[in-house]
Scaffold this motif. Sequence first.
Motif, PDB file in Angstrom:
ATOM      1  N   ASP A  61     153.327  71.280 111.839  1.00  0.00           N
ATOM      2  CA  ASP A  61     151.882  71.120 111.719  1.00  0.00           C
ATOM      3  C   ASP A  61     151.560  70.070 110.666  1.00  0.00           C
ATOM      4  O   ASP A  61     151.908  70.230 109.498  1.00  0.00           O
ATOM      5  N   ARG A  62     150.893  69.013 111.065  1.00  0.00           N
ATOM      6  CA  ARG A  62     150.489  67.949 110.131  1.00  0.00           C
ATOM      7  C   ARG A  62     149.259  68.352 109.320  1.00  0.00           C
ATOM      8  O   ARG A  62     148.960  67.731 108.308  1.00  0.00           O
ATOM      9  N   ASP A  63     148.523  69.345 109.770  1.00  0.00           N
ATOM     10  CA  ASP A  63     147.276  69.741 109.102  1.00  0.00           C
ATOM     11  C   ASP A  63     147.379  71.095 108.421  1.00  0.00           C
ATOM     12  O   ASP A  63     146.404  71.839 108.338  1.00  0.00           O
ATOM     13  N   ARG A  64     148.552  71.416 107.927  1.00  0.00           N
ATOM     14  CA  ARG A  64     148.751  72.684 107.225  1.00  0.00           C
ATOM     15  C   ARG A  64     147.941  72.733 105.944  1.00  0.00           C
ATOM     16  O   ARG A  64     147.586  71.715 105.370  1.00  0.00           O
ATOM     17  N   ALA A  65     147.744  73.954 105.477  1.00  0.00           N
ATOM     18  CA  ALA A  65     147.226  74.164 104.125  1.00  0.00           C
ATOM     19  C   ALA A  65     148.447  74.306 103.217  1.00  0.00           C
ATOM     20  O   ALA A  65     149.494  74.818 103.639  1.00  0.00           O
ATOM     21  N   PHE A  66     148.328  73.821 101.987  1.00  0.00           N
ATOM     22  CA  PHE A  66     149.422  73.857 101.024  1.00  0.00           C
ATOM     23  C   PHE A  66     148.921  74.438  99.711  1.00  0.00           C
ATOM     24  O   PHE A  66     147.824  74.104  99.259  1.00  0.00           O
ATOM     25  N   THR A  67     149.735  75.280  99.107  1.00  0.00           N
ATOM     26  CA  THR A  67     149.443  75.800  97.774  1.00  0.00           C
ATOM     27  C   THR A  67     150.363  75.110  96.789  1.00  0.00           C
ATOM     28  O   THR A  67     151.573  75.064  97.003  1.00  0.00           O
ATOM     29  N   LEU A  68     149.787  74.557  95.729  1.00  0.00           N
ATOM     30  CA  LEU A  68     150.560  73.968  94.633  1.00  0.00           C
ATOM     31  C   LEU A  68     150.465  74.926  93.456  1.00  0.00           C
ATOM     32  O   LEU A  68     149.363  75.372  93.114  1.00  0.00           O
ATOM     33  N   GLU A  69     151.614  75.251  92.874  1.00  0.00           N
ATOM     34  CA  GLU A  69     151.640  76.124  91.701  1.00  0.00           C
ATOM     35  C   GLU A  69     152.539  75.534  90.637  1.00  0.00           C
ATOM     36  O   GLU A  69     153.650  75.099  90.931  1.00  0.00           O
ATOM     37  N   HIS A  70     152.039  75.541  89.413  1.00  0.00           N
ATOM     38  CA  HIS A  70     152.789  75.067  88.245  1.00  0.00           C
ATOM     39  C   HIS A  70     153.154  76.301  87.427  1.00  0.00           C
ATOM     40  O   HIS A  70     152.282  76.979  86.890  1.00  0.00           O
ATOM     41  N   TRP A  71     154.460  76.607  87.366  1.00  0.00           N
ATOM     42  CA  TRP A  71     154.967  77.779  86.647  1.00  0.00           C
ATOM     43  C   TRP A  71     155.763  77.343  85.429  1.00  0.00           C
ATOM     44  O   TRP A  71     156.553  76.408  85.496  1.00  0.00           O
ATOM     45  N   ASP A  72     155.579  78.064  84.331  1.00  0.00           N
ATOM     46  CA  ASP A  72     156.303  77.825  83.081  1.00  0.00           C
ATOM     47  C   ASP A  72     157.121  79.094  82.800  1.00  0.00           C
ATOM     48  O   ASP A  72     156.556  80.194  82.737  1.00  0.00           O
ATOM     49  N   TYR A  73     158.441  78.947  82.669  1.00  0.00           N
ATOM     50  CA  TYR A  73     159.357  80.089  82.540  1.00  0.00           C
ATOM     51  C   TYR A  73     160.063  80.106  81.190  1.00  0.00           C
ATOM     52  O   TYR A  73     160.308  79.054  80.597  1.00  0.00           O
ATOM     53  N   ASP A  74     160.461  81.280  80.775  1.00  0.00           N
ATOM     54  CA  ASP A  74     161.342  81.441  79.617  1.00  0.00           C
ATOM     55  C   ASP A  74     162.720  80.937  80.050  1.00  0.00           C
ATOM     56  O   ASP A  74     163.323  81.468  80.980  1.00  0.00           O
ATOM     57  N   ALA A  75     163.232  79.913  79.391  1.00  0.00           N
ATOM     58  CA  ALA A  75     164.504  79.298  79.791  1.00  0.00           C
ATOM     59  C   ALA A  75     165.662  80.286  79.757  1.00  0.00           C
ATOM     60  O   ALA A  75     166.593  80.186  80.559  1.00  0.00           O
ATOM     61  N   ALA A  76     165.614  81.267  78.860  1.00  0.00           N
ATOM     62  CA  ALA A  76     166.696  82.247  78.757  1.00  0.00           C
ATOM     63  C   ALA A  76     166.709  83.205  79.947  1.00  0.00           C
ATOM     64  O   ALA A  76     167.739  83.810  80.243  1.00  0.00           O
ATOM     65  N   GLN A  77     165.596  83.337  80.643  1.00  0.00           N
ATOM     66  CA  GLN A  77     165.491  84.275  81.776  1.00  0.00           C
ATOM     67  C   GLN A  77     165.701  83.603  83.132  1.00  0.00           C
ATOM     68  O   GLN A  77     165.900  84.279  84.136  1.00  0.00           O
ATOM     69  N   ILE A  78     165.687  82.294  83.160  1.00  0.00           N
ATOM     70  CA  ILE A  78     165.584  81.567  84.429  1.00  0.00           C
ATOM     71  C   ILE A  78     166.773  81.750  85.372  1.00  0.00           C
ATOM     72  O   ILE A  78     166.622  81.680  86.578  1.00  0.00           O
ATOM     73  N   SER A  79     167.951  82.001  84.849  1.00  0.00           N
ATOM     74  CA  SER A  79     169.115  82.084  85.735  1.00  0.00           C
ATOM     75  C   SER A  79     169.412  83.501  86.212  1.00  0.00           C
ATOM     76  O   SER A  79     170.337  83.706  86.976  1.00  0.00           O
ATOM     77  N   GLY A  80     168.618  84.475  85.822  1.00  0.00           N
ATOM     78  CA  GLY A  80     168.876  85.851  86.235  1.00  0.00           C
ATOM     79  C   GLY A  80     167.855  86.356  87.237  1.00  0.00           C
ATOM     80  O   GLY A  80     166.988  85.625  87.709  1.00  0.00           O
ATOM     81  N   PHE A  81     167.971  87.639  87.546  1.00  0.00           N
ATOM     82  CA  PHE A  81     167.039  88.254  88.483  1.00  0.00           C
ATOM     83  C   PHE A  81     165.661  88.458  87.864  1.00  0.00           C
ATOM     84  O   PHE A  81     164.682  88.613  88.571  1.00  0.00           O
ATOM     85  N   ASP A  82     165.595  88.482  86.547  1.00  0.00           N
ATOM     86  CA  ASP A  82     164.332  88.726  85.852  1.00  0.00           C
ATOM     87  C   ASP A  82     163.653  87.441  85.411  1.00  0.00           C
ATOM     88  O   ASP A  82     162.998  87.387  84.368  1.00  0.00           O
TER      89      ASP A  82
END
Length: 125
Positions: A61-82
Motif C-alpha cells: 500500500d503506497r497510501d498507508r498511515a505511519f506512526t513515528l515514535e522517538h524512544w529514549d532507553y536506559d542503556a543498561a536495560q537495552i539488551s535484556g527483556f526489560d
Amino acid sequence: MSAGGRRPQWPTDTLTALRLGRRLVTEVPASQPDRRAFIEIRPVTTAADSDARRQGWTRSDRDRAFTLEHWDYDAAQISGFDYDIGAVLVHATTVTGEAPLVAALEAWNLRPEQFLHPWQTDDPR
C-alpha cells in the motif's frame, strides 16, 4: 528538501518494506550519556492487512498511515527483556501517505536513508 529542491528519496528496499507494512528504525542521539535513543517508523496495520495475512499474502500500500515514535532507553536495560524499564516516549506522530512521511522526517531532522530494518540495529523492540 534536499539540495537542488528535490525531496529525499527512499532506498528501494526500505521503501518496499514500508509499503509491505514492515517497521524501520534508526538510532539517534540520546538525552544523556547513559541512554540510547531510537526512532521507529511503524506502518499502521488495517483490516485489509489482516485479511491478506489470513489468506497467506502481504498487502502492498503506497497510501498507508505511519506512526513515528522517538524512544529514549536506559542503556543498561537495552539488551535484556526489560528494555522498557525506564524507557521514555519522547515524541510521536501519525501521518498518512509517503509524502507526508518524508515531510515529518524532515521536521524531525531525519532522512529516509538513515532508516534500516530492525535487525540491522540495536533497537530492543
